[in-house]
Design a protein around this motif. Structure first.
Motif, PDB file in Angstrom:
ATOM      1  N   VAL A 170      48.261  25.515  45.765  1.00  0.00           N
ATOM      2  CA  VAL A 170      47.044  25.683  46.620  1.00  0.00           C
ATOM      3  C   VAL A 170      46.116  26.563  45.984  1.00  0.00           C
ATOM      4  O   VAL A 170      44.911  26.086  45.718  1.00  0.00           O
ATOM      5  CB  VAL A 170      47.270  26.193  48.061  1.00  0.00           C
ATOM      6  CG1 VAL A 170      45.902  26.537  48.800  1.00  0.00           C
ATOM      7  CG2 VAL A 170      48.145  25.088  48.917  1.00  0.00           C
ATOM      8  N   THR A 171      46.423  27.709  45.626  1.00  0.00           N
ATOM      9  CA  THR A 171      45.503  28.726  44.863  1.00  0.00           C
ATOM     10  C   THR A 171      45.028  28.254  43.643  1.00  0.00           C
ATOM     11  O   THR A 171      43.660  28.518  43.296  1.00  0.00           O
ATOM     12  CB  THR A 171      45.965  30.186  44.616  1.00  0.00           C
ATOM     13  OG1 THR A 171      47.236  29.987  44.154  1.00  0.00           O
ATOM     14  CG2 THR A 171      46.254  30.890  46.035  1.00  0.00           C
ATOM     15  N   GLN A 172      45.814  27.369  42.700  1.00  0.00           N
ATOM     16  CA  GLN A 172      45.252  27.019  41.514  1.00  0.00           C
ATOM     17  C   GLN A 172      44.482  25.645  41.758  1.00  0.00           C
ATOM     18  O   GLN A 172      43.308  25.905  41.014  1.00  0.00           O
ATOM     19  CB  GLN A 172      46.545  26.555  40.754  1.00  0.00           C
ATOM     20  CG  GLN A 172      47.420  27.787  40.016  1.00  0.00           C
ATOM     21  CD  GLN A 172      48.439  27.155  39.119  1.00  0.00           C
ATOM     22  OE1 GLN A 172      48.877  25.812  39.268  1.00  0.00           O
ATOM     23  NE2 GLN A 172      49.141  28.024  38.291  1.00  0.00           N
ATOM     24  N   LEU A 173      44.671  25.145  42.611  1.00  0.00           N
ATOM     25  CA  LEU A 173      43.705  23.958  43.004  1.00  0.00           C
ATOM     26  C   LEU A 173      42.249  24.582  43.461  1.00  0.00           C
ATOM     27  O   LEU A 173      41.387  24.091  42.923  1.00  0.00           O
ATOM     28  CB  LEU A 173      44.382  22.901  44.402  1.00  0.00           C
ATOM     29  CG  LEU A 173      43.360  21.827  44.621  1.00  0.00           C
ATOM     30  CD1 LEU A 173      43.103  20.932  43.506  1.00  0.00           C
ATOM     31  CD2 LEU A 173      44.017  21.284  45.726  1.00  0.00           C
ATOM     32  N   ILE A 174      42.224  25.697  44.375  1.00  0.00           N
ATOM     33  CA  ILE A 174      41.075  26.204  44.723  1.00  0.00           C
ATOM     34  C   ILE A 174      40.192  26.833  43.352  1.00  0.00           C
ATOM     35  O   ILE A 174      39.096  26.674  43.354  1.00  0.00           O
ATOM     36  CB  ILE A 174      41.418  27.405  45.738  1.00  0.00           C
ATOM     37  CG1 ILE A 174      41.871  26.786  46.967  1.00  0.00           C
ATOM     38  CG2 ILE A 174      40.169  28.405  46.089  1.00  0.00           C
ATOM     39  CD1 ILE A 174      42.438  28.045  47.881  1.00  0.00           C
ATOM     40  N   ASP A 175      41.230  27.592  42.602  1.00  0.00           N
ATOM     41  CA  ASP A 175      40.571  27.916  41.483  1.00  0.00           C
ATOM     42  C   ASP A 175      39.840  26.676  40.671  1.00  0.00           C
ATOM     43  O   ASP A 175      38.658  26.987  40.147  1.00  0.00           O
ATOM     44  CB  ASP A 175      41.695  28.755  40.567  1.00  0.00           C
ATOM     45  CG  ASP A 175      40.864  29.536  39.200  1.00  0.00           C
ATOM     46  OD1 ASP A 175      39.934  30.340  39.657  1.00  0.00           O
ATOM     47  OD2 ASP A 175      41.332  29.347  38.051  1.00  0.00           O
ATOM     48  N   LEU A 202      36.860  30.481  49.020  1.00  0.00           N
ATOM     49  CA  LEU A 202      37.997  30.836  49.973  1.00  0.00           C
ATOM     50  C   LEU A 202      38.036  30.450  51.363  1.00  0.00           C
ATOM     51  O   LEU A 202      39.074  30.553  52.124  1.00  0.00           O
ATOM     52  CB  LEU A 202      38.561  32.352  49.561  1.00  0.00           C
ATOM     53  CG  LEU A 202      38.997  32.619  48.022  1.00  0.00           C
ATOM     54  CD1 LEU A 202      39.170  33.799  47.872  1.00  0.00           C
ATOM     55  CD2 LEU A 202      40.463  31.754  47.937  1.00  0.00           C
ATOM     56  N   SER A 203      36.765  30.737  51.726  1.00  0.00           N
ATOM     57  CA  SER A 203      36.584  30.423  53.203  1.00  0.00           C
ATOM     58  C   SER A 203      36.304  28.916  53.721  1.00  0.00           C
ATOM     59  O   SER A 203      36.185  28.603  54.785  1.00  0.00           O
ATOM     60  CB  SER A 203      35.237  31.187  53.908  1.00  0.00           C
ATOM     61  OG  SER A 203      34.242  30.897  53.208  1.00  0.00           O
ATOM     62  N   LYS A 204      36.376  27.856  52.551  1.00  0.00           N
ATOM     63  CA  LYS A 204      36.231  26.558  52.903  1.00  0.00           C
ATOM     64  C   LYS A 204      37.176  25.607  52.067  1.00  0.00           C
ATOM     65  O   LYS A 204      36.471  24.941  51.195  1.00  0.00           O
ATOM     66  CB  LYS A 204      34.716  26.285  52.696  1.00  0.00           C
ATOM     67  CG  LYS A 204      34.333  24.717  53.548  1.00  0.00           C
ATOM     68  CD  LYS A 204      32.715  24.607  53.594  1.00  0.00           C
ATOM     69  CE  LYS A 204      32.419  23.431  54.282  1.00  0.00           C
ATOM     70  NZ  LYS A 204      31.012  23.262  54.381  1.00  0.00           N
ATOM     71  N   VAL A 205      38.333  25.441  52.325  1.00  0.00           N
ATOM     72  CA  VAL A 205      39.267  24.737  51.771  1.00  0.00           C
ATOM     73  C   VAL A 205      39.425  23.420  52.303  1.00  0.00           C
ATOM     74  O   VAL A 205      40.263  23.597  53.399  1.00  0.00           O
ATOM     75  CB  VAL A 205      40.678  25.600  51.452  1.00  0.00           C
ATOM     76  CG1 VAL A 205      41.599  24.734  50.613  1.00  0.00           C
ATOM     77  CG2 VAL A 205      40.357  26.963  50.480  1.00  0.00           C
ATOM     78  N   PRO A 206      39.068  22.278  51.900  1.00  0.00           N
ATOM     79  CA  PRO A 206      39.099  21.073  52.392  1.00  0.00           C
ATOM     80  C   PRO A 206      40.783  20.575  52.724  1.00  0.00           C
ATOM     81  O   PRO A 206      41.370  20.563  51.600  1.00  0.00           O
ATOM     82  CB  PRO A 206      38.378  20.077  51.742  1.00  0.00           C
ATOM     83  CG  PRO A 206      38.398  20.587  50.389  1.00  0.00           C
ATOM     84  CD  PRO A 206      38.447  22.095  50.430  1.00  0.00           C
ATOM     85  N   LEU A 207      41.172  20.170  53.756  1.00  0.00           N
ATOM     86  CA  LEU A 207      42.341  19.975  53.984  1.00  0.00           C
ATOM     87  C   LEU A 207      42.764  18.398  53.246  1.00  0.00           C
ATOM     88  O   LEU A 207      43.707  18.345  52.569  1.00  0.00           O
ATOM     89  CB  LEU A 207      42.811  19.749  55.479  1.00  0.00           C
ATOM     90  CG  LEU A 207      44.147  18.934  55.945  1.00  0.00           C
ATOM     91  CD1 LEU A 207      45.452  19.645  55.354  1.00  0.00           C
ATOM     92  CD2 LEU A 207      44.339  18.869  57.315  1.00  0.00           C
ATOM     93  N   CYS A 208      41.994  17.454  53.562  1.00  0.00           N
ATOM     94  CA  CYS A 208      41.994  16.127  53.193  1.00  0.00           C
ATOM     95  C   CYS A 208      42.281  16.168  51.398  1.00  0.00           C
ATOM     96  O   CYS A 208      43.218  15.455  50.892  1.00  0.00           O
ATOM     97  CB  CYS A 208      40.823  15.441  53.425  1.00  0.00           C
ATOM     98  SG  CYS A 208      41.217  13.534  53.072  1.00  0.00           S
ATOM     99  N   THR A 209      41.419  16.830  50.773  1.00  0.00           N
ATOM    100  CA  THR A 209      41.404  16.861  49.289  1.00  0.00           C
ATOM    101  C   THR A 209      42.544  17.529  48.832  1.00  0.00           C
ATOM    102  O   THR A 209      43.257  17.235  47.877  1.00  0.00           O
ATOM    103  CB  THR A 209      40.208  17.738  48.617  1.00  0.00           C
ATOM    104  OG1 THR A 209      39.043  16.917  49.362  1.00  0.00           O
ATOM    105  CG2 THR A 209      40.152  17.394  47.250  1.00  0.00           C
TER     106      THR A 209
END
Length: 390
Positions: free
Chosen positions: A206-211, A217-224
């Motif tokens: 998850v953190t690698q995808l966010i990066d 960090l306050s808006k991580v889309p569930l669907c994607t």
């Protein structure tokens, strides 16, 4: 059956003035089934009485080697027998003096039968739910992911919600809340805790995808997240790790997002770094820790409350893993364990490791007064054991 004339004769013998008494007399006699031990009395606080009258139920929990506790939907009570010097009588239909006063039309003599009697009653005292066993049961068989073949040759039991309700000495509400605290999830109908390395693997995805996507960090889309990571891990596990380490919310357009919880993620990464070292140089640890967390997050030692302990007396200062959930549940055993790890504690250091022992309305200070002895060391109050620790 006593007549009114016999009652009056008894009053005269006792030298009592009938005009000073209620006009109605209740004559008591033991029924054919009356006997000690046939009935039990339970003293309830008003709130529990209200729950019962509203249709709720109470349940007694405990295995043969455990002291019984009584549970409502959301509270747990210790049960103790209290003896009384007065015999307690069970009289169905017995009227109180207030009821007799209000019922002036009653006949002058009422005959009531005693259905049972007792010289003691069960006294309830609010206590901490006994939840250590919950984690112990679930940790017998942590879930290691879909690629693990451990479940195919499983010898340990798996537990449904009803299994846990029957085995754990706590109310249903307290058990369900603790399952959330433990980040447990249901897999094929059974409650499981994810094995720590598997948790870290999921969190790292998850953190690698966010990066890589440069998301906030306050808006991580569930669907994607589910679309991108679904080929690597089951989507149920991806969503579970987001629920464990983030706060779920829905925006105005109806899209589901997660706000990642900085403190919890930093804490988990610290545990990963510390679990393979006996002690870690504090300054080196802090540097490695900050480099290991996702960009944009800031590490702080207060994120490790109840997880790790800093030794300020060593040179250089060190830090080591000490998880509060691994300590004994019994008060005295907990203090014995802590004082065997460190002879003297400051209140600031020991508080995270005894806070969960506090009963309702009890303070950490009261616990320390009971189980520890205080003294001054270099102008600072410290606490040590009241008894020798072997």
């Amino acid at each position: 059956m006593r007549s009114r004339s016999e009652v009056d004769a008894t009053l005269q013998t006792a030298k009592l003035n009938p005009t000073e008494l209620l006009p109605v007399v209740q004559c008591l006699s033991f029924g054919p089934q009356a006997g000690a031990g046939e009935c039990c009395l339970l003293q309830l606080e008003p709130g529990l009485c209200d729950e019962l009258e509203a249709g709720s139920s109470l349940v007694i929990r405990g295995e043969k080697d455990e002291q019984a506790v009584l549970c409502s939907k959301d509270k747990t009570y210790e049960m103790k027998i209290a003896d009384t010097s007065n015999m307690l009588l069970f009289i169905p239909g017995c009227k109180t003096p207030e009821e007799l006063n209000a019922d002036q039309s009653s006949c002058s003599v009422i005959h009531s039968q005693i259905a049972g009697f007792s010289n003691n009653y069960w006294e309830l005292r609010r206590c901490r739910p006994k939840l250590k066993k919950l984690r112990k049961l679930l940790m017998e068989n942590p879930y290691e992911g879909p690629d693990s073949h451990k479940d195919d040759t499983l010898t340990f039991s798996k537990y449904t919600t009803e299994d846990l309700f029957s085995l754990i000495q706590a109310s249903e509400g307290e058990i369900l809340h603790q399952l959330q605290v433990l980040d447990a999830c249901k897999i094929e109908g059974y409650w499981r805790i994810l094995e720590f390395d598997y948790q870290m693997k999921l969190l790292n995805h998850v953190t690698q995808l966010i990066d890589s996507e440069s998301w906030s960090l306050s808006k991580v889309p569930l669907c994607t997240c589910l679309e991108e990571l679904g080929s690597l891990e089951p989507i149920e596990m991806i969503e579970h790790i987001l629920l464990s380490y983030g706060r779920k919310y829905t925006d105005e357009a109806g899209e589901v997002y997660f706000e990642m919880r900085e403190d919890k993620i930093c804490r988990a990464i610290a545990q990963m770094l510390l679990q393979n070292a006996v002690k870690f140089n504090l300054s080196e640890f802090q540097e490695v820790w900050q480099q290991s967390v996702p960009e944009g997050m800031t590490t702080r030692l207060d994120q490790l409350t109840g997880l790790a302990l800093v030794d300020k007396t060593s040179r250089p200062e060190t830090i080591f893993l000490l998880k509060v959930e691994d300590l004994p549940e019994d008060n005295q055993e907990r203090f014995n364990s802590l004082f065997s790890i460190r002879e003297k504690w400051t209140e600031v250091d020991i508080t995270p490791y005894i806070q969960d022992l506090c009963a309702e309305k009890q303070t950490v200070g009261a616990l320390l007064t009971k189980y520890a002895r205080s003294s001054m060391q270099n102008g600072v109050k410290v606490y040590n054991s009241r008894r020798p620790i072997s």
